[in-house]
Design a protein around this motif. Structure first.
Motif, PDB file in Angstrom:
ATOM      1  N   VAL A 654     -11.576  34.411  52.604  1.00  0.00           N
ATOM      2  CA  VAL A 654     -12.171  33.272  53.294  1.00  0.00           C
ATOM      3  C   VAL A 654     -13.679  33.260  53.024  1.00  0.00           C
ATOM      4  N   ALA A 655     -14.218  32.076  52.830  1.00  0.00           N
ATOM      5  CA  ALA A 655     -15.673  31.860  52.721  1.00  0.00           C
ATOM      6  C   ALA A 655     -16.294  32.678  51.607  1.00  0.00           C
ATOM      7  N   TRP A 656     -16.933  33.822  51.951  1.00  0.00           N
ATOM      8  CA  TRP A 656     -17.708  34.582  50.968  1.00  0.00           C
ATOM      9  C   TRP A 656     -16.919  35.736  50.315  1.00  0.00           C
ATOM     10  N   ALA A 657     -15.617  35.726  50.464  1.00  0.00           N
ATOM     11  CA  ALA A 657     -14.819  36.786  49.829  1.00  0.00           C
ATOM     12  C   ALA A 657     -14.976  36.721  48.316  1.00  0.00           C
ATOM     13  N   ALA A 658     -14.990  37.911  47.663  1.00  0.00           N
ATOM     14  CA  ALA A 658     -15.191  37.991  46.213  1.00  0.00           C
ATOM     15  C   ALA A 658     -13.845  37.823  45.500  1.00  0.00           C
ATOM     16  N   GLN A 659     -13.791  36.863  44.568  1.00  0.00           N
ATOM     17  CA  GLN A 659     -12.542  36.562  43.865  1.00  0.00           C
ATOM     18  C   GLN A 659     -12.051  37.749  43.059  1.00  0.00           C
ATOM     19  N   ASP A 660     -12.959  38.485  42.418  1.00  0.00           N
ATOM     20  CA  ASP A 660     -12.528  39.622  41.597  1.00  0.00           C
ATOM     21  C   ASP A 660     -11.907  40.720  42.440  1.00  0.00           C
ATOM     22  N   GLU A 661     -12.429  40.902  43.656  1.00  0.00           N
ATOM     23  CA  GLU A 661     -11.848  41.910  44.540  1.00  0.00           C
ATOM     24  C   GLU A 661     -10.480  41.457  45.065  1.00  0.00           C
ATOM     25  N   LEU A 662     -10.354  40.177  45.358  1.00  0.00           N
ATOM     26  CA  LEU A 662      -9.060  39.657  45.818  1.00  0.00           C
ATOM     27  C   LEU A 662      -7.981  39.885  44.763  1.00  0.00           C
ATOM     28  N   GLU A 663      -8.342  39.669  43.514  1.00  0.00           N
ATOM     29  CA  GLU A 663      -7.377  39.864  42.427  1.00  0.00           C
ATOM     30  C   GLU A 663      -7.056  41.328  42.206  1.00  0.00           C
ATOM     31  N   ALA A 664      -8.056  42.197  42.417  1.00  0.00           N
ATOM     32  CA  ALA A 664      -7.827  43.642  42.260  1.00  0.00           C
ATOM     33  C   ALA A 664      -6.904  44.174  43.357  1.00  0.00           C
ATOM     34  N   ILE A 665      -7.077  43.633  44.541  1.00  0.00           N
ATOM     35  CA  ILE A 665      -6.239  44.077  45.666  1.00  0.00           C
ATOM     36  C   ILE A 665      -4.797  43.601  45.494  1.00  0.00           C
ATOM     37  N   ALA A 666      -4.625  42.384  44.991  1.00  0.00           N
ATOM     38  CA  ALA A 666      -3.298  41.757  44.924  1.00  0.00           C
ATOM     39  C   ALA A 666      -2.413  42.401  43.862  1.00  0.00           C
ATOM     40  N   THR A 667      -1.125  42.426  44.156  1.00  0.00           N
ATOM     41  CA  THR A 667      -0.122  42.864  43.178  1.00  0.00           C
ATOM     42  C   THR A 667      -0.028  41.819  42.071  1.00  0.00           C
ATOM     43  N   ASP A 668       0.228  42.272  40.859  1.00  0.00           N
ATOM     44  CA  ASP A 668       0.431  41.331  39.754  1.00  0.00           C
ATOM     45  C   ASP A 668       1.744  40.565  39.943  1.00  0.00           C
ATOM     46  N   PRO A 669       1.804  39.300  39.529  1.00  0.00           N
ATOM     47  CA  PRO A 669       0.702  38.482  39.004  1.00  0.00           C
ATOM     48  C   PRO A 669      -0.250  38.018  40.117  1.00  0.00           C
ATOM     49  N   ASP A 670      -1.562  38.048  39.829  1.00  0.00           N
ATOM     50  CA  ASP A 670      -2.587  37.783  40.844  1.00  0.00           C
ATOM     51  C   ASP A 670      -2.427  36.418  41.494  1.00  0.00           C
ATOM     52  N   LYS A 671      -2.132  35.408  40.684  1.00  0.00           N
ATOM     53  CA  LYS A 671      -2.124  34.043  41.221  1.00  0.00           C
ATOM     54  C   LYS A 671      -1.020  33.819  42.243  1.00  0.00           C
ATOM     55  N   GLU A 672      -0.002  34.678  42.251  1.00  0.00           N
ATOM     56  CA  GLU A 672       1.075  34.549  43.234  1.00  0.00           C
ATOM     57  C   GLU A 672       0.858  35.444  44.444  1.00  0.00           C
ATOM     58  N   HIS A 673      -0.146  36.307  44.365  1.00  0.00           N
ATOM     59  CA  HIS A 673      -0.372  37.267  45.456  1.00  0.00           C
ATOM     60  C   HIS A 673      -1.773  37.177  46.064  1.00  0.00           C
ATOM     61  N   SER A 674      -2.632  36.307  45.568  1.00  0.00           N
ATOM     62  CA  SER A 674      -3.979  36.161  46.137  1.00  0.00           C
ATOM     63  C   SER A 674      -4.264  34.701  46.456  1.00  0.00           C
ATOM     64  N   PHE A 675      -4.949  34.487  47.584  1.00  0.00           N
ATOM     65  CA  PHE A 675      -5.240  33.134  48.070  1.00  0.00           C
ATOM     66  C   PHE A 675      -6.707  33.074  48.514  1.00  0.00           C
ATOM     67  N   PHE A 676      -7.257  31.884  48.460  1.00  0.00           N
ATOM     68  CA  PHE A 676      -8.645  31.716  48.897  1.00  0.00           C
ATOM     69  C   PHE A 676      -8.804  30.357  49.581  1.00  0.00           C
ATOM     70  N   VAL A 677      -9.482  30.379  50.742  1.00  0.00           N
ATOM     71  CA  VAL A 677      -9.833  29.138  51.444  1.00  0.00           C
ATOM     72  C   VAL A 677     -11.328  29.163  51.757  1.00  0.00           C
ATOM     73  N   ASP A 678     -11.907  27.989  51.836  1.00  0.00           N
ATOM     74  CA  ASP A 678     -13.360  27.931  52.026  1.00  0.00           C
ATOM     75  C   ASP A 678     -13.782  28.130  53.467  1.00  0.00           C
ATOM     76  N   GLU A 679     -12.882  27.921  54.425  1.00  0.00           N
ATOM     77  CA  GLU A 679     -13.234  28.148  55.823  1.00  0.00           C
ATOM     78  C   GLU A 679     -12.009  28.578  56.612  1.00  0.00           C
ATOM     79  N   PHE A 680     -12.235  29.243  57.753  1.00  0.00           N
ATOM     80  CA  PHE A 680     -11.157  29.851  58.534  1.00  0.00           C
ATOM     81  C   PHE A 680     -10.156  28.811  59.058  1.00  0.00           C
ATOM     82  N   ASP A 681     -10.650  27.639  59.383  1.00  0.00           N
ATOM     83  CA  ASP A 681      -9.759  26.618  59.952  1.00  0.00           C
ATOM     84  C   ASP A 681      -8.695  26.134  58.971  1.00  0.00           C
ATOM     85  N   ASN A 682      -8.858  26.463  57.705  1.00  0.00           N
ATOM     86  CA  ASN A 682      -7.874  26.056  56.695  1.00  0.00           C
ATOM     87  C   ASN A 682      -6.850  27.149  56.376  1.00  0.00           C
TER      88      ASN A 682
END
Length: 704
Positions: A654-682
């Motif tokens: 959410v918000a200022w989360a780092a995309q590279d870290e989100l992908e590192a944390i997620a199981t492969d394939p990244d795009k099916e295991h990592s998500f990003f939203v710009d604000e908490f209400d979403n």
């Protein structure tokens, strides 16, 4: 006077000469071969219904039809259609023609085959056979101009081979009697054509019942034919794929039972009438054991008593639904064998409220519930109910039936117990007439363990007619062979009762009871750092609750745990803390906001040690991490360690989360295991997507 006497002598001599001359002219006419009158028979006439041991007959056009069943190749069982057997053998074609038929002794086995557009069926044994050849008379054989059909009007029958005179009218005709002589080894019949004499009253049109005494061991051909009904087996795609007329359904629904070697009450009906056809093909007394049909070997005539596996044992607590094949292709004879099989299964299971429960759905064009799980709570009542099931007819729409059972059968209202595995056993004669893959997938994803019992699978020449190749592997829970049983013949179906019962009772191997919603340990790793804030933290907790409530939560189903982290980590609750959905949701609501820094890498390591190391071996370990910024420590090494230990990681930034870290944390394939939203209400927008991805991944596991 002398002239008169001479004239008389001359006249006498001349008269004698004329007579001799006329006689000499007439003599060749007497020796001229009489023209053979060939009687015509109908397409549905079976050899066993004709008494003559050898005859020539004319078949009409149009006998190449699946409803005129044929059993054997070259040598045919006597309850085969004579004309369709002649087409199968290549003697005539569908335009009809003359054939020569010779009765021969019964055989221990008849091999089915596909020849000249006719599919003949296999049969273990039958008491009488016949051969078909070109319709030319053999030298020295006199052929009848009218055929003698077996009659049920005999009131007395002698055993042995002596002629039998039965006086019921003024005219007398010769018949041939088939005398089954049981032997101690097999109790099988031998066929001896024996001349008998019966009388018929041509004026009699009203059917009159007569009885054969129980003391006799010999029976007329008519009675014998009725105690050994013809088997109904259809492989023709056109028949399977087309609607059956109401009149034909009525024919197949007719049922009159005559038990073997008991007093026989029979009624004479017009040959070829619907009732006549139904009687001669589908007679089988409901109480007749499948082991007493004349088709079994010596070993099968004395089967071992059915062993009860569970007798209400909670170790075999399953909710079981049988999808029984009620299509026209199966025929009434095989339908009864199927009912006998289901009855044997019910007996072996030991139905009880503490153990297995069993319901039955019959399918054809459309499925319908015969009875549900809570209708019968003991084997005796269940078996009585099975015996009363009547065949509905139609096609073999297995896919439609699987959709029906998935949507309607396993409900609380129908007796589904929740804690018991849901099992469906599909009985299939040959192959389905619709597609099963999609309906089966949805049923498996609902936690239903699908077994298939296929009987008399398609031969090589028939496989091109199958709508969906490999339909069994596309339908069953797993393709490792545990969930599928193929039976070569309906007459061997009783042999798989015990193997099937043992499989459905093996709850440890009923892996399709585990779904994406009831088989995971889900650990939430929640960022409680200062940048989140109190209000947004409550939004995060609502996101966690919305995900959790979609799962089936209990100590044996999905379990939920939670860790909150800043610089430090805190176990909010472990997997074994709460065992109901309401308790879990309440615990999530009570989590208090901590506030502090952001050490995501350390939090992953902590969750691995405090949550996932205590996960059950049969659970999928799923970590859902929510963060709003870059970590103060490395996330890659802890994430890789978690992945190696079987943790499936989803990251939500959410918000200022780092995309590279989100992908590192997620199981492969990244795009099916990592998500990003710009604000908490979403965050709410990703609830359904995240659950869908979890289920998609679960259901895409290999099914071998």
């Amino acid at each position: 006077a002398l002239l008169t006497m001479k004239a008389t002598v001359i006249a006498t001599f001349f008269g004698a000469f004329l007579i001799c001359t006329y006689a000499a002219k007439e003599a060749p006419k007497k020796t001229k071969k009489a023209k053979l009158y060939v009687p015509q028979i109908d397409c549905d006439v079976k050899a066993g219904k004709i008494i003559n041991p050898e005859f020539i007959a004319k078949c009409p056009p149009g006998c190449q039809d699946v409803k005129y069943r044929v059993y054997g190749t070259d040598i045919y069982a006597s309850f085969s259609s004579v004309c369709n057997a002649a087409i199968h053998s290549g003697i005539i074609d569908n335009t009809g023609g003359k054939i020569l038929v010779q009765k021969v002794a019964g055989h221990s086995g008849y091999r089915g085959s596909f020849s000249n557009g006719v599919r003949s069926l296999s049969l273990p044994r039958w008491r009488e056979s016949f051969l078909v050849s070109e319709g030319k008379p053999r030298k020295g054989v006199t052929y009848p101009s009218t055929l003698e059909y077996s009659s049920s009007k005999s009131t007395a029958v002698k055993s042995g081979n002596d002629p039998v005179n039965v006086s019921t009218g003024d005219t007398v005709r010769k018949e041939y009697q088939t005398s089954p002589v049981p032997t101690p080894a097999t109790q099988m019949a031998t066929t001896t054509p024996t001349p008998t004499t019966t009388t018929t009253d041509p004026s009699t049109t009203t059917p009159k019942p007569t009885t054969t005494p129980a003391t006799t061991r010999s029976t007329t051909v008519a009675a014998a034919a009725k105690t050994r009904p013809g088997l109904h087996r259809v492989r023709d795609t056109a028949f399977r794929g087309s609607s059956t007329s109401a009149s034909y359904r009525n024919i197949l629904r007719s049922n009159t039972g005559i038990q073997r070697q008991e007093p026989v009450a029979a009624f004479r009906r017009a040959a070829g009438s619907p009732a006549h056809l139904a009687m001669e093909t589908d007679l089988w007394k409901p109480g007749l054991s499948l082991f007493d049909t004349g088709f079994s070997s010596k070993e099968e005539l004395n089967p071992k008593p059915l062993e009860s596996v569970s007798q209400g044992n909670p170790n075999c607590k399953v909710d079981l639904s049988f999808l029984m094949d009620g299509s026209w292709s199966i025929g009434k004879r095989r339908f009864r064998l199927q009912k006998q099989f289901l009855s044997n299964v019910a007996q072996a299971l030991g139905i009880s409220s503490a153990g297995p429960l069993m319901g039955i759905i019959q399918y054809g064009d459309d499925p319908s519930t015969e009875f549900n799980l809570k209708t019968y709570a003991n084997s005796k009542d269940l078996r009585n109910a099975i015996e009363k099931i009547s065949q509905k007819g139609g096609l073999s729409n297995v896919g439609k039936a699987l959709s029906f059972v998935n949507k309607n059968f396993f409900s609380d209202a129908n007796g589904n117990r929740g804690g018991a595995p849901n099992v469906v056993v599909v009985m299939v004669d040959g192959w389905p007439t619709d597609r099963v893959e999609e309906a089966s997938r949805l049923a498996r994803e609902s936690g239903i363990n699908i077994f298939f019992v296929t009987i008399e699978a398609a031969a090589e020449s028939e496989k091109q007619n199958i709508i969906e190749p490999n339909f069994v592997d596309k339908a069953v829970c797993r393709t490792n062979g545990f969930y599928s049983i193929n039976v070569p013949s309906w007459f061997g179906l009783h042999k798989v009762v015990q193997p099937l019962v043992k499989r459905v009772c093996d709850s440890d191997r009923l892996v399709c009871s585990k779904t994406c919603l009831n088989s995971a340990d889900i650990g939430f790793v929640i960022d409680g750092s200062s940048s989140v804030g109190t209000s947004n933290f409550r939004t995060v907790l609502q996101f966690v609750a919305n995900i959790s409530k979609e799962f089936e939560i209990s100590d044996t189903d999905t379990r939920i745990g939670a860790v909150q982290y800043t610089y430090e980590q805190r176990l909010e609750f472990s997997f074994d803390k709460y065992s109901t959905k309401q308790d879990v949701l309440s615990a999530i609501k009570r989590i208090s906001y901590w506030s502090g820094g952001t050490s995501t890498g350390a939090a992953i390591s902590y969750a691995s040690e405090q949550l996932f190391s205590k996960s059950k071996p049969n659970k999928r370990k799923i970590m859902i991490l929510i963060t709003d910024g870059r970590s103060y420590d490395d996330v890659r090494v802890p994430a890789m360690a978690a992945h190696r230990n079987g943790v499936i990681a989803y990251s939500v930034g959410v918000a200022w989360a780092a995309q590279d870290e989100l992908e590192a944390i997620a199981t492969d394939p990244d795009k099916e295991h990592s998500f990003f939203v710009d604000e908490f209400d979403n965050l709410y927008r990703f609830v359904n997507q995240l659950i869908q991805n979890i289920c998609t991944e679960f259901n895409s596991q290999p099914r071998n």
